[in-house]
Design an enzyme around this catalytic site. Structure first.
Site, PDB file in Angstrom:
ATOM      1  N   TYR A  34       0.836  -1.206   0.000  1.00  0.00           N
ATOM      2  CA  TYR A  34       0.000   0.000   0.000  1.00  0.00           C
ATOM      3  C   TYR A  34       0.873   1.260   0.000  1.00  0.00           C
ATOM      4  CZ  TYR A  34      -2.826   3.875   1.522  1.00  0.00           C
ATOM      5  OH  TYR A  34      -3.399   5.118   1.602  1.00  0.00           O
ATOM      6  N   SER A 116      -3.359  13.850   7.227  1.00  0.00           N
ATOM      7  CA  SER A 116      -4.329  13.434   6.203  1.00  0.00           C
ATOM      8  C   SER A 116      -5.753  13.401   6.753  1.00  0.00           C
ATOM      9  CB  SER A 116      -3.953  12.038   5.694  1.00  0.00           C
ATOM     10  OG  SER A 116      -4.991  11.521   4.878  1.00  0.00           O
ATOM     11  N   GLN A 138      -4.766  18.290   5.904  1.00  0.00           N
ATOM     12  CA  GLN A 138      -5.049  18.004   4.490  1.00  0.00           C
ATOM     13  C   GLN A 138      -6.498  17.595   4.364  1.00  0.00           C
ATOM     14  OE1 GLN A 138      -5.445  14.464   3.307  1.00  0.00           O
ATOM     15  NE2 GLN A 138      -6.211  15.318   1.374  1.00  0.00           N
ATOM     16  N   TYR A 140      -9.596  16.129   2.024  1.00  0.00           N
ATOM     17  CA  TYR A 140     -10.326  15.623   0.859  1.00  0.00           C
ATOM     18  C   TYR A 140     -11.745  16.137   1.040  1.00  0.00           C
ATOM     19  CZ  TYR A 140      -6.716  12.383  -0.782  1.00  0.00           C
ATOM     20  OH  TYR A 140      -5.587  11.850  -1.296  1.00  0.00           O
ATOM     21  N   THR A 166      -6.601  18.581  -1.330  1.00  0.00           N
ATOM     22  CA  THR A 166      -5.981  17.745  -2.370  1.00  0.00           C
ATOM     23  C   THR A 166      -6.945  17.550  -3.516  1.00  0.00           C
ATOM     24  OG1 THR A 166      -4.603  16.647  -0.742  1.00  0.00           O
ATOM     25  CG2 THR A 166      -4.927  15.482  -2.835  1.00  0.00           C
ATOM     26  N   ARG A 175      -3.983   1.146  -9.208  1.00  0.00           N
ATOM     27  CA  ARG A 175      -2.783   0.763  -8.459  1.00  0.00           C
ATOM     28  C   ARG A 175      -2.643  -0.752  -8.363  1.00  0.00           C
ATOM     29  NH1 ARG A 175      -3.530   5.103  -3.503  1.00  0.00           N
ATOM     30  NH2 ARG A 175      -3.632   6.956  -4.817  1.00  0.00           N
ATOM     31  N   LYS A 246      -3.297  21.124  -3.328  1.00  0.00           N
ATOM     32  CA  LYS A 246      -2.254  20.116  -3.544  1.00  0.00           C
ATOM     33  C   LYS A 246      -2.599  19.212  -4.722  1.00  0.00           C
ATOM     34  CE  LYS A 246       0.036  16.262  -1.118  1.00  0.00           C
ATOM     35  NZ  LYS A 246      -0.597  15.043  -1.596  1.00  0.00           N
ATOM     36  N   HIS A 270       1.334  13.137  -6.370  1.00  0.00           N
ATOM     37  CA  HIS A 270       0.805  12.210  -5.369  1.00  0.00           C
ATOM     38  C   HIS A 270       1.763  11.012  -5.227  1.00  0.00           C
ATOM     39  CE1 HIS A 270      -3.218  11.713  -3.239  1.00  0.00           C
ATOM     40  NE2 HIS A 270      -2.651  10.558  -2.932  1.00  0.00           N
ATOM     41  N   ARG A 273       1.132   8.037  -7.667  1.00  0.00           N
ATOM     42  CA  ARG A 273       0.040   7.107  -7.364  1.00  0.00           C
ATOM     43  C   ARG A 273      -1.235   7.412  -8.140  1.00  0.00           C
ATOM     44  NH1 ARG A 273       1.019   4.554  -2.352  1.00  0.00           N
ATOM     45  NH2 ARG A 273      -1.044   4.700  -1.406  1.00  0.00           N
ATOM     46  N   ASP A 301       6.216  18.117  -3.926  1.00  0.00           N
ATOM     47  CA  ASP A 301       6.610  16.811  -3.405  1.00  0.00           C
ATOM     48  C   ASP A 301       6.628  15.812  -4.539  1.00  0.00           C
ATOM     49  OD1 ASP A 301       4.066  15.521  -3.864  1.00  0.00           O
ATOM     50  OD2 ASP A 301       3.373  16.027  -1.865  1.00  0.00           O
ATOM     51  N   GLY A 303       9.078  12.238  -4.865  1.00  0.00           N
ATOM     52  CA  GLY A 303      10.425  11.804  -5.225  1.00  0.00           C
ATOM     53  C   GLY A 303      11.526  12.377  -4.367  1.00  0.00           C
ATOM     54  N   ARG A 325       7.006   9.232   1.625  1.00  0.00           N
ATOM     55  CA  ARG A 325       7.178   7.842   2.068  1.00  0.00           C
ATOM     56  C   ARG A 325       8.330   7.585   3.045  1.00  0.00           C
ATOM     57  NH1 ARG A 325       5.821   7.452  -3.384  1.00  0.00           N
ATOM     58  NH2 ARG A 325       4.047   6.142  -3.953  1.00  0.00           N
TER      59      ARG A 325
HETATM   60  C1  FMN Z   1       0.675   5.584   1.437  1.00  0.00           C
HETATM   61  C2  FMN Z   1       0.365   6.952   0.931  1.00  0.00           C
HETATM   62  C3  FMN Z   1      -0.790   7.588   1.340  1.00  0.00           C
HETATM   63  C4  FMN Z   1      -1.067   8.883   0.905  1.00  0.00           C
HETATM   64  N1  FMN Z   1      -2.190   9.494   1.370  1.00  0.00           N
HETATM   65  C5  FMN Z   1      -2.417  10.779   1.006  1.00  0.00           C
HETATM   66  C6  FMN Z   1      -3.529  11.478   1.554  1.00  0.00           C
HETATM   67  O1  FMN Z   1      -4.277  10.956   2.371  1.00  0.00           O
HETATM   68  N2  FMN Z   1      -3.723  12.758   1.142  1.00  0.00           N
HETATM   69  C7  FMN Z   1      -2.891  13.379   0.239  1.00  0.00           C
HETATM   70  O2  FMN Z   1      -3.097  14.543  -0.096  1.00  0.00           O
HETATM   71  N3  FMN Z   1      -1.820  12.739  -0.270  1.00  0.00           N
HETATM   72  C8  FMN Z   1      -1.569  11.469   0.102  1.00  0.00           C
HETATM   73  N4  FMN Z   1      -0.467  10.836  -0.396  1.00  0.00           N
HETATM   74  C9  FMN Z   1       0.479  11.575  -1.264  1.00  0.00           C
HETATM   75  C10 FMN Z   1       1.549  12.279  -0.413  1.00  0.00           C
HETATM   76  O3  FMN Z   1       1.014  13.366   0.308  1.00  0.00           O
HETATM   77  C11 FMN Z   1       2.703  12.826  -1.283  1.00  0.00           C
HETATM   78  O4  FMN Z   1       2.165  13.604  -2.328  1.00  0.00           O
HETATM   79  C12 FMN Z   1       3.564  11.711  -1.884  1.00  0.00           C
HETATM   80  O5  FMN Z   1       3.742  10.669  -0.947  1.00  0.00           O
HETATM   81  C13 FMN Z   1       4.901  12.264  -2.325  1.00  0.00           C
HETATM   82  O6  FMN Z   1       5.671  11.291  -2.948  1.00  0.00           O
HETATM   83  P1  FMN Z   1       6.886  10.522  -2.222  1.00  0.00           P
HETATM   84  O7  FMN Z   1       6.297   9.757  -1.090  1.00  0.00           O
HETATM   85  O8  FMN Z   1       7.410   9.601  -3.263  1.00  0.00           O
HETATM   86  O9  FMN Z   1       7.887  11.554  -1.808  1.00  0.00           O
HETATM   87  C14 FMN Z   1      -0.177   9.535   0.014  1.00  0.00           C
HETATM   88  C15 FMN Z   1       0.986   8.880  -0.406  1.00  0.00           C
HETATM   89  C16 FMN Z   1       1.266   7.611   0.046  1.00  0.00           C
HETATM   90  C17 FMN Z   1       2.548   6.960  -0.391  1.00  0.00           C
HETATM   91  O1  173 Z   2      -3.631   6.237  -0.822  1.00  0.00           O
HETATM   92  C1  173 Z   2      -3.592   7.373  -1.260  1.00  0.00           C
HETATM   93  O2  173 Z   2      -2.647   7.765  -1.950  1.00  0.00           O
HETATM   94  C2  173 Z   2      -4.652   8.327  -1.007  1.00  0.00           C
HETATM   95  O3  173 Z   2      -4.340   9.479  -0.901  1.00  0.00           O
HETATM   96  C3  173 Z   2      -6.072   7.953  -1.026  1.00  0.00           C
HETATM   97  C4  173 Z   2      -6.935   8.716  -1.807  1.00  0.00           C
HETATM   98  C5  173 Z   2      -8.287   8.381  -1.878  1.00  0.00           C
HETATM   99  C6  173 Z   2      -8.789   7.301  -1.153  1.00  0.00           C
HETATM  100  C7  173 Z   2      -7.926   6.567  -0.370  1.00  0.00           C
HETATM  101  C8  173 Z   2      -6.570   6.898  -0.302  1.00  0.00           C
END
Ligand code: FMN
Ligand code: 173
Length: 376
Positions: A34, A116, A138, A140, A166, A175, A246, A270, A273, A301, A303, A325
């Site tokens: 995940y 989040s 953050q 949604y 976001t 995914r 974002k 993101h 993702r 963000d 990378g 991450r």
């Molecule tokens: C496991 C996971 C969960 C995430 N959940 C959210 C979230 O709830 N809200 C959001 O705006 N971005 C979410 N993101 C995106 C992160 O805020 C961020 O944009 C991203 O992790 C940056 O990339 P990096 O981890 O490779 O540096 C999530 C990313 C990951 C990996």
């Molecule tokens: O997992 C995620 O990257 C995340 O931000 C998300 C977005 C929508 C629903 C569940 C998770």
């Protein structure tokens, strides 16, 4: 500063690019899938790293700086480094204490956290664990706008300093790692705490609703694919907190965000993702900076792993970055101590990188610190 990096748990490497592999050896396989997962072929995830690796810093010598100043001011607040913790959902998948452990580590290092909407702890619990340490929320924006308004009111009441809405995940990306494992934290109720604790959300459920009904209702209302820029203007009217958008990659979307009331933008894929094959955030950053001018806060963000990566983002126009991450891998490896370790590595690495480029402070960083093939 570096002394503190010795004596850690042996699996906690100081190589910030090796944390993913280390975490992959200890985290539950589906939790790791995940967190590490990306969309589709993974092209955008890889492009995020490749964009940083393709840039080169040019070091300068004998400038006599004992210690470079890594601090910045953002929305009137002084930060020790131009770094905040990115909002990552459902952190209990990495460690039972989840976001509470993360925010304590953030407080110990002075790095603000962006919490989040889909945190596994409520925003009030995290505020309490933070003990006054700065954090942002953050959002949604749910299709049930009354729930959205309630989340914003709760974030204000609990002392969150900004709202980061976001906009790049109104449809969840395709995914494969999650699809193949059949695992989603949310389907097991991890990551919906801000909803099950919300009076407006609960009012939409039968009084005797069980956990499954709560998850189903969450899945129905928690995101909204019909969102438009008008909804951003509505959100703007709800709060006086700074509002950031974002998930911006096109300069016109950055302009639209400002026109509809945003105070800043976060350039992001993101973490690769969402749209597989999209442009990287670092590639988009200069155009977004040019579109909004020099006075509007631009974060980025996707990378960022090392101190040099932070410098490269600042050189291309970012005021600050969100770190993603790696800190959750720290959480998986050693709980709050692991997060703190990762952040101390990043802070040390950044201070050294700044000094080695010959810059006394971040104000000295600009495109001139990057090699452009023409060193005359
Ligand atoms: C496991 C996971 C969960 C995430 N959940 C959210 C979230 O709830 N809200 C959001 O705006 N971005 C979410 N993101 C995106 C992160 O805020 C961020 O944009 C991203 O992790 C940056 O990339 P990096 O981890 O490779 O540096 C999530 C990313 C990951 C990996
Ligand atoms: O997992 C995620 O990257 C995340 O931000 C998300 C977005 C929508 C629903 C569940 C998770």
């Amino acid at each position: 500063m570096m002394e503190g990096l010795a004596g850690r748990a042996p699996r906690l490497t100081t190589d910030l690019t090796a944390l993913e592999a280390a975490a992959g050896r200890v985290m539950a396989p589906e939790a790791f899938a995940y967190v590490s997962g990306t969309a589709g072929s993974g092209a955008t995830g890889r492009a995020g790293r490749a964009a940083f690796e393709a840039l080169r810093l040019v070091p300068r010598m004998l400038r006599g700086t004992r210690r470079a100043d890594t601090s910045v001011t953002l929305f009137g607040q002084r930060l020790p480094v131009p770094v905040l913790l990115a909002p990552l959902a459902a952190q209990q998948v990495a460690h039972p204490e989840g976001e509470s452990a993360t925010v304590r580590a953030a407080a110990a290092t002075g790095v603000p956290m962006v919490l989040s909407t889909f945190a596994s702890r409520t925003l009030e619990e995290v505020a309490e664990a933070a003990g006054g340490h700065p954090r942002w929320f953050q959002l949604y924006l749910p299709s049930d706008r009354a729930v959205g308004a309630s989340l914003v009111r709760r974030a204000e009441a609990s002392g969150y300093g900004a709202i980061v809405v976001t906009v790049d995940a109104t449809h969840l990306g395709f995914r494969p790692a999650e699809l193949d494992s059949g695992y989603s934290p949310f389907l097991r109720g991890t990551g919906i705490a801000n909803f099950t604790s919300d009076p407006v959300f609960r009012a939409g459920l039968p009084a005797d609703a069980d956990a499954t009904q709560a998850v189903l209702r969450w899945a129905q209302i928690s995101t909204d694919p019909t969102l438009t820029w008008e909804d951003l203007a509505w959100l703007r009217g709800l709060t006086r907190l700074p509002l950031l958008v974002k998930g911006i990659l096109h300069p016109d979307d950055a302009r639209l965000a400002l026109e509809h009331g945003a105070d800043g933008v976060v350039v992001s894929t993101h973490g690769g993702r969402q749209l597989d094959g999209s442009v990287s955030a670092l590639e988009s950053l200069p155009a977004v900076r040019a579109a909004v001018g020099s006075d509007v806060p631009v974060l980025m963000d996707s990378g960022i792993r090392t101190g040099s990566d932070v410098l490269k983002a600042v050189a291309l126009g970012a005021d600050a970055v969100l770190y993603g991450r790696p800190y959750v891998y720290g959480l998986g490896l050693d709980g709050g101590r692991g997060v703190e370790h990762v952040l101390r590595c990043l802070l040390t690495d950044l201070a050294l990188a700044l000094a080695l480029t010959g810059c006394a402070s971040l104000a000295d960083v600009g495109p001139h610190v990057l090699a452009n093939g023409d060193l005359r």
